[in-house]
Design a protein around this motif. Structure first.
Motif, mmCIF file in Angstrom:
data_model
loop_
_atom_site.group_PDB
_atom_site.id
_atom_site.type_symbol
_atom_site.label_atom_id
_atom_site.label_comp_id
_atom_site.label_asym_id
_atom_site.label_seq_id
_atom_site.Cartn_x
_atom_site.Cartn_y
_atom_site.Cartn_z
ATOM 1 N N VAL A 88 -2.317 8.568 3.345
ATOM 2 C CA VAL A 88 -2.788 9.844 3.890
ATOM 3 C C VAL A 88 -1.805 10.377 4.921
ATOM 4 O O VAL A 88 -1.361 11.538 4.855
ATOM 5 C CB VAL A 88 -4.190 9.681 4.510
ATOM 6 N N ASP A 124 0.860 13.653 4.522
ATOM 7 C CA ASP A 124 0.718 14.811 5.410
ATOM 8 C C ASP A 124 1.958 15.013 6.277
ATOM 9 O O ASP A 124 2.398 16.151 6.505
ATOM 10 C CB ASP A 124 -0.513 14.643 6.301
ATOM 11 N N PRO A 152 -0.129 14.934 -0.974
ATOM 12 C CA PRO A 152 -1.539 14.768 -0.593
ATOM 13 C C PRO A 152 -2.499 14.779 -1.781
ATOM 14 O O PRO A 152 -3.676 14.430 -1.626
ATOM 15 C CB PRO A 152 -1.814 15.975 0.321
ATOM 16 N N ASN A 159 -6.102 12.832 -0.855
ATOM 17 C CA ASN A 159 -6.349 12.311 0.491
ATOM 18 C C ASN A 159 -7.818 12.379 0.888
ATOM 19 O O ASN A 159 -8.332 11.498 1.588
ATOM 20 C CB ASN A 159 -5.511 13.085 1.513
ATOM 21 N N ASP A 160 -8.511 13.413 0.454
ATOM 22 C CA ASP A 160 -9.931 13.536 0.783
ATOM 23 C C ASP A 160 -10.734 12.378 0.190
ATOM 24 O O ASP A 160 -11.667 11.862 0.825
ATOM 25 C CB ASP A 160 -10.483 14.873 0.280
ATOM 26 N N LEU A 197 -10.013 9.268 2.420
ATOM 27 C CA LEU A 197 -10.679 9.350 3.722
ATOM 28 C C LEU A 197 -12.188 9.188 3.586
ATOM 29 O O LEU A 197 -12.832 8.538 4.420
ATOM 30 C CB LEU A 197 -10.345 10.677 4.396
#
Length: 409
Positions: A341, A345, A382, A387-388, A391
């Protein structure tokens, strides 16, 4: 039967005995030689959305595809850090070539670390070292929504000792060019989606029917189109370790380190262009710094942080490979997932800052200061295993972790 000879990306037959000289030179020299070829063709690969055949031929000629194969099986026995450095050097010249190399090395690591002494898989390692086979990956399906820890297609065992698999693969990067495909599948038709195995399939064991095409903003040369995979192979081609272990102990940490190295290389290329632009502008202005200098400082800072993240990831992985007790801790899994992640970014931030440092010259596609290709390629970072998703998966366990009370905690 494992082939004694293999064709390179341009269809030229290579004999392994004629290439051993390249393997005696330092890895850095071999990597720079391959990267130079990749850079020469990078614009055309991006513009035409084609496989970087010349670069892959150079990687094979420099015997880099088998660099991580243990010496006992004919490879260099290269460390993860050495492989990551090659990814970085390739990323500076051609993003697609670098990502293909990284994906190949991730699958190779699975076989190296989890073959368990199986004759078939040890034979694959020998062939990767001797003939520089290119390994592709098939881990996503149309029904999984990108969740690589769940498989819809199942292995079906036959009485003659073979297994069959029919898989709707949303993406198989460079599937048409690979010498073998390493794919996930449910252990059996009765197994849960999360009860998975990893299977190594050679070209003669499968058929690929083309599916969704690959026309994207960046990383165009990876040729990551969809395919329907139809395979029939020996039962012994299934790795003896469950995919849950392989995913946690090899795929996630190795992928996140090597992807991070690729993105670092892309960011370094953008920062280098911004540096050249600003130096030229300062000379013309008799030493006065251009307005974009502040953005360049941010770009350099982001690149420095990105390289430190990847180095830390390499150290964590190599420590875990040496002492598998590291894998049992919550901290290792969180750190390796957050590496993906944060590195992705930060890479985007570095390239964006480099673009702003160059201003319109960086925005153009027709000048030496253009950063368009690097920006389009790094924007994929990403989105590769979104990435979501990462996370969200870490949210619940993160709530159980204590908040540090001091700097040393």
């Amino acid at each position: 039967m494992l082939d004694e000879r293999v064709e390179d990306a341009r269809g030229i037959e290579l004999s392994a005995c004629g290439l051993h000289g390249a393997g005696t030179r330092p890895v850095v020299q071999r990597a720079e030689a391959a990267a130079a070829v990749a850079g020469e063709h990078a614009v055309a690969v991006d513009r035409e959305g084609r496989f970087p055949a010349e670069a892959l031929a150079a990687l094979k000629a420099q015997r880099l595809l088998g660099m991580a194969v243990p010496r006992a099986f004919g490879g260099d026995g290269a460390s993860l850090g050495e492989v990551a450095d090659v990814c970085f050097r390739l990323g500076r010249r051609c993003s697609s070539t670098a990502l293909i190399f990284a994906m190949h090395q991730i699958k190779l690591a699975c076989v190296v670390r989890h073959a368990g002494g199986a004759p078939f898989h040890e034979g694959v390692l020998r062939s990767v070292a001797a003939h520089q086979w290119l390994l592709a990956s098939s881990t996503t399906e149309g029904l999984s929504g990108g969740n690589v820890r769940s498989s819809a297609a199942a292995i079906e065992a036959a009485e003659d000792g073979t297994v069959s698999l029919d898989r709707d693969s949303t993406v198989i990067s460079y599937g048409a060019q690979a010498d073998a495909i390493v794919t996930t599948a449910r252990r059996s038709a009765e197994a849960a989606g999360s009860d998975q195995v990893l299977v190594v399939l050679l070209r003669e064991h499968y058929r690929l029917d083309p599916g969704q095409a690959w026309d994207t903003l960046g990383m165009r040369g990876t040729c990551s189109r969809g395919f329907k995979l139809h395979a029939r192979a020996a039962a012994g081609q299934v790795l003896p370790v469950g995919y849950d272990v392989i995913h946690a102990r090899t795929i996630t940490p190795v992928a996140h380190v090597l992807w991070g190295a690729v993105w670092s290389g892309i960011a370094a290329a953008a920062v280098e262009r911004a540096q050249a632009f600003l130096r030229a502008a300062a000379r013309r202005a008799k030493g006065q710094m251009p307005p974009g200098a502040a953005h360049y400082t941010r770009a350099q800072s982001s690149l420095r942080g990105l390289r430190l993240m990847v180095r830390d990831g390499v150290e964590r992985c190599e420590a875990a490979f040496a002492d598998e007790a590291h894998f049992n801790g919550f901290e290792f899994a969180v750190a390796m997932n957050l590496l993906k992640v944060e590195a992705s970014d930060t890479a985007v931030a570095a390239v964006t800052s480099a673009l702003r440092a160059c201003g319109l010259s960086g925005y153009r596609n027709d000048g030496d200061s253009s950063i368009g290709r690097q920006l389009r390629d790094v924007l994929s970072a990403p989105l590769m295993i979104n990435n979501d998703r990462i996370l969200s998966s870490l949210a619940s366990p993160a709530l159980m972790a204590p908040v540090p009370a001091g700097l040393a905690d």
